[in-house]
Design a protein around this motif. Structure first.
Motif, PDB file in Angstrom:
ATOM      1  N   THR A  48      50.927  33.468  29.907  1.00  0.00           N
ATOM      2  CA  THR A  48      49.799  33.298  28.992  1.00  0.00           C
ATOM      3  C   THR A  48      50.019  34.133  27.729  1.00  0.00           C
ATOM      4  O   THR A  48      50.276  35.330  27.824  1.00  0.00           O
ATOM      5  N   PRO A  49      49.938  33.522  26.539  1.00  0.00           N
ATOM      6  CA  PRO A  49      50.152  34.283  25.294  1.00  0.00           C
ATOM      7  C   PRO A  49      49.120  35.395  25.123  1.00  0.00           C
ATOM      8  O   PRO A  49      47.991  35.310  25.606  1.00  0.00           O
ATOM      9  N   VAL A  50      49.510  36.430  24.401  1.00  0.00           N
ATOM     10  CA  VAL A  50      48.636  37.573  24.133  1.00  0.00           C
ATOM     11  C   VAL A  50      48.618  37.824  22.624  1.00  0.00           C
ATOM     12  O   VAL A  50      49.300  37.144  21.849  1.00  0.00           O
ATOM     13  N   THR A  51      47.836  38.820  22.206  1.00  0.00           N
ATOM     14  CA  THR A  51      47.775  39.198  20.796  1.00  0.00           C
ATOM     15  C   THR A  51      48.875  40.208  20.469  1.00  0.00           C
ATOM     16  O   THR A  51      49.108  41.156  21.231  1.00  0.00           O
ATOM     17  N   CYS A  52      49.542  40.004  19.368  1.00  0.00           N
ATOM     18  CA  CYS A  52      50.553  40.969  18.944  1.00  0.00           C
ATOM     19  C   CYS A  52      49.854  42.251  18.474  1.00  0.00           C
ATOM     20  O   CYS A  52      48.912  42.205  17.666  1.00  0.00           O
ATOM     21  N   GLU A  53      50.313  43.378  18.982  1.00  0.00           N
ATOM     22  CA  GLU A  53      49.802  44.683  18.544  1.00  0.00           C
ATOM     23  C   GLU A  53      50.855  45.740  18.831  1.00  0.00           C
ATOM     24  O   GLU A  53      51.951  45.404  19.259  1.00  0.00           O
ATOM     25  N   GLY A  54      50.513  46.987  18.583  1.00  0.00           N
ATOM     26  CA  GLY A  54      51.518  48.039  18.620  1.00  0.00           C
ATOM     27  C   GLY A  54      52.237  48.230  19.931  1.00  0.00           C
ATOM     28  O   GLY A  54      53.398  48.663  19.946  1.00  0.00           O
ATOM     29  N   SER A  55      51.574  47.916  21.067  1.00  0.00           N
ATOM     30  CA  SER A  55      52.184  48.175  22.372  1.00  0.00           C
ATOM     31  C   SER A  55      53.214  47.125  22.783  1.00  0.00           C
ATOM     32  O   SER A  55      54.023  47.379  23.675  1.00  0.00           O
ATOM     33  N   ASN A  56      53.184  45.944  22.170  1.00  0.00           N
ATOM     34  CA  ASN A  56      54.145  44.904  22.566  1.00  0.00           C
ATOM     35  C   ASN A  56      55.022  44.444  21.399  1.00  0.00           C
ATOM     36  O   ASN A  56      55.680  43.404  21.484  1.00  0.00           O
ATOM     37  N   SER A  75      52.610  48.529  -6.185  1.00  0.00           N
ATOM     38  CA  SER A  75      52.069  49.016  -7.481  1.00  0.00           C
ATOM     39  C   SER A  75      52.344  47.995  -8.575  1.00  0.00           C
ATOM     40  O   SER A  75      53.176  47.086  -8.420  1.00  0.00           O
ATOM     41  N   ALA A  76      51.625  48.157  -9.661  1.00  0.00           N
ATOM     42  CA  ALA A  76      51.813  47.251 -10.802  1.00  0.00           C
ATOM     43  C   ALA A  76      53.147  47.528 -11.461  1.00  0.00           C
ATOM     44  O   ALA A  76      53.552  48.691 -11.641  1.00  0.00           O
ATOM     45  N   THR A  77      53.840  46.465 -11.816  1.00  0.00           N
ATOM     46  CA  THR A  77      55.171  46.635 -12.408  1.00  0.00           C
ATOM     47  C   THR A  77      55.110  47.245 -13.809  1.00  0.00           C
ATOM     48  O   THR A  77      56.092  47.863 -14.266  1.00  0.00           O
ATOM     49  N   ASP A  78      53.977  47.090 -14.475  1.00  0.00           N
ATOM     50  CA  ASP A  78      53.860  47.636 -15.838  1.00  0.00           C
ATOM     51  C   ASP A  78      53.189  48.999 -15.872  1.00  0.00           C
ATOM     52  O   ASP A  78      52.940  49.556 -16.952  1.00  0.00           O
ATOM     53  N   GLY A  79      52.847  49.548 -14.671  1.00  0.00           N
ATOM     54  CA  GLY A  79      52.239  50.876 -14.619  1.00  0.00           C
ATOM     55  C   GLY A  79      50.819  50.914 -15.098  1.00  0.00           C
ATOM     56  O   GLY A  79      50.312  52.005 -15.424  1.00  0.00           O
ATOM     57  N   SER A  80      50.136  49.778 -15.151  1.00  0.00           N
ATOM     58  CA  SER A  80      48.777  49.730 -15.701  1.00  0.00           C
ATOM     59  C   SER A  80      47.703  50.129 -14.696  1.00  0.00           C
ATOM     60  O   SER A  80      46.570  50.407 -15.091  1.00  0.00           O
ATOM     61  N   ALA A  81      47.996  50.179 -13.443  1.00  0.00           N
ATOM     62  CA  ALA A  81      46.981  50.479 -12.427  1.00  0.00           C
ATOM     63  C   ALA A  81      46.776  51.985 -12.323  1.00  0.00           C
ATOM     64  O   ALA A  81      47.664  52.798 -12.616  1.00  0.00           O
ATOM     65  N   ALA A  82      45.560  52.365 -11.901  1.00  0.00           N
ATOM     66  CA  ALA A  82      45.202  53.783 -11.823  1.00  0.00           C
ATOM     67  C   ALA A  82      45.503  54.363 -10.444  1.00  0.00           C
ATOM     68  O   ALA A  82      45.783  53.646  -9.491  1.00  0.00           O
ATOM     69  N   HIS A  83      45.371  55.681 -10.393  1.00  0.00           N
ATOM     70  CA  HIS A  83      45.495  56.450  -9.161  1.00  0.00           C
ATOM     71  C   HIS A  83      46.840  56.239  -8.455  1.00  0.00           C
ATOM     72  O   HIS A  83      46.911  56.133  -7.230  1.00  0.00           O
ATOM     73  N   GLY A  84      47.886  56.228  -9.234  1.00  0.00           N
ATOM     74  CA  GLY A  84      49.202  56.108  -8.636  1.00  0.00           C
ATOM     75  C   GLY A  84      49.648  57.407  -7.989  1.00  0.00           C
ATOM     76  O   GLY A  84      49.373  58.490  -8.487  1.00  0.00           O
ATOM     77  N   HIS A  85      50.310  57.328  -6.871  1.00  0.00           N
ATOM     78  CA  HIS A  85      50.832  58.512  -6.185  1.00  0.00           C
ATOM     79  C   HIS A  85      51.919  58.091  -5.194  1.00  0.00           C
ATOM     80  O   HIS A  85      52.049  56.907  -4.871  1.00  0.00           O
ATOM     81  N   THR A  86      52.654  59.063  -4.703  1.00  0.00           N
ATOM     82  CA  THR A  86      53.716  58.800  -3.736  1.00  0.00           C
ATOM     83  C   THR A  86      53.185  59.030  -2.327  1.00  0.00           C
ATOM     84  O   THR A  86      52.695  60.127  -2.007  1.00  0.00           O
ATOM     85  N   ALA A  87      53.302  58.011  -1.497  1.00  0.00           N
ATOM     86  CA  ALA A  87      52.831  58.090  -0.101  1.00  0.00           C
ATOM     87  C   ALA A  87      54.015  58.384   0.812  1.00  0.00           C
ATOM     88  O   ALA A  87      55.122  57.870   0.613  1.00  0.00           O
ATOM     89  N   LYS A  88      53.755  59.225   1.811  1.00  0.00           N
ATOM     90  CA  LYS A  88      54.806  59.641   2.730  1.00  0.00           C
ATOM     91  C   LYS A  88      54.684  59.035   4.133  1.00  0.00           C
ATOM     92  O   LYS A  88      55.634  59.091   4.907  1.00  0.00           O
ATOM     93  N   SER A  89      53.526  58.475   4.446  1.00  0.00           N
ATOM     94  CA  SER A  89      53.328  57.923   5.795  1.00  0.00           C
ATOM     95  C   SER A  89      52.577  56.591   5.714  1.00  0.00           C
ATOM     96  O   SER A  89      51.860  56.308   4.742  1.00  0.00           O
ATOM     97  N   LEU A  90      52.745  55.799   6.766  1.00  0.00           N
ATOM     98  CA  LEU A  90      52.117  54.473   6.800  1.00  0.00           C
ATOM     99  C   LEU A  90      51.631  54.171   8.227  1.00  0.00           C
ATOM    100  O   LEU A  90      52.351  54.422   9.209  1.00  0.00           O
ATOM    101  N   THR A  91      50.422  53.664   8.302  1.00  0.00           N
ATOM    102  CA  THR A  91      49.868  53.196   9.591  1.00  0.00           C
ATOM    103  C   THR A  91      49.492  51.724   9.427  1.00  0.00           C
ATOM    104  O   THR A  91      48.909  51.333   8.414  1.00  0.00           O
ATOM    105  N   VAL A  92      49.854  50.926  10.437  1.00  0.00           N
ATOM    106  CA  VAL A  92      49.572  49.486  10.403  1.00  0.00           C
ATOM    107  C   VAL A  92      48.707  49.131  11.609  1.00  0.00           C
ATOM    108  O   VAL A  92      49.067  49.416  12.757  1.00  0.00           O
ATOM    109  N   TRP A  93      47.562  48.499  11.344  1.00  0.00           N
ATOM    110  CA  TRP A  93      46.704  47.992  12.421  1.00  0.00           C
ATOM    111  C   TRP A  93      46.829  46.459  12.509  1.00  0.00           C
ATOM    112  O   TRP A  93      47.129  45.804  11.502  1.00  0.00           O
TER     113      TRP A  93
END
Length: 248
Positions: free
Chosen positions: A107-115, A186-204
């Protein structure tokens, strides 16, 4: 003279009587006459004794081959009937349990972090894009619903989805197969605000209702220098093909 003739007459009569008696005895012993009548009288009885049906008492069991044949055939039919009935009887127990277990295991299940396993890789083309690859590491087919809810560092909200990227069907991953989504960092022309470098990522991961996350989250590693993000951050829906994911 008269006495002599009388004596001869008696002697002749006596001799004739003896001859007649001898002839009578001979007639009795040659298989004719009275003997034939006796034989003829016994003949019907002897013939009747060879007719087993006539000689068998009424109600007695029949033991001749004619009576035995139906009995044997009847026994064979009964045995065949039992065998046929046994073969038609549905099997239960181990075979039923095996069938039920096999059905549950497929039986198919939902894809998530444990599988699944999630990998995040920056792209050079298009620029400022991150490719998310989710691979089914389980033993059952899983459905990759909706789009990834991503959070960089300690962001308080998740970026919006590009609605036009929604596929026509839910992404389905057999064991070992992968699904994809891209993140516009990010925007390729640098027009967007609050730019910063992120070091970690979480995916739900989303469930079928698309109303929230299900199961475990994934934390794929980012490059050591991190990735640059700003307020133009957005994601695509999960795609079955990588080319569809990177085209947005």
């Amino acid at each position: 003279m008269s006495n002599l003739r009388t004596s001869r007459t008696r002697l002749v009569a006596a001799a004739a009587g003896t001859v007649l008696a001898a002839l009578a005895l001979t007639a009795c012993g040659d298989g004719t006459g009275t003997q034939d009548e006796g034989a003829a009288t016994k003949s019907p009885s002897a013939s009747a004794s060879t007719d087993t049906g006539a000689s068998t008492p009424e109600g007695a069991p029949r033991t001749d081959s004619t009576a035995a044949a139906p009995t044997a055939a009847s026994g064979a039919r009964q045995a065949a009937s039992k065998t046929s009935s046994a073969s038609r009887t549905p099997k239960t127990g181990s075979s039923t349990g095996k069938s039920t277990g096999s059905s549950a295991a497929t039986t198919p299940v939902t894809c998530e972090g444990s599988n699944t396993k999630t990998v995040a890789a920056p792209l050079t083309r298009p620029v400022n894009h991150l490719l998310l690859t989710v691979t089914n590491t389980g033993s059952r087919t899983c459905f990759l619903y909706g789009y990834p809810a991503v959070r960089f560092d300690e962001a308080q909200s998740v970026p919006p989805v590009i609605e036009d990227s929604q596929p026509q069907a839910v992404v389905t991953l057999e064991p070992g197969q992968s699904g994809y989504a891209s993140v516009n960092l990010s925007a390729t022309d640098g027009s967007a605000a609050h730019g910063h470098t992120a070091k970690s990522l979480t995916v739900w991961f989303q469930g079928r209702s698309l109303s929230g996350s299900v199961g475990r989250s994934a934390t794929p590693a980012l490059p050591a220098k991190g990735v640059y993000v700003d307020d133009s951050l957005k994601v695509t829906y999960w795609q079955q093909d990588m080319d569809d994911a990177v085209s947005w």
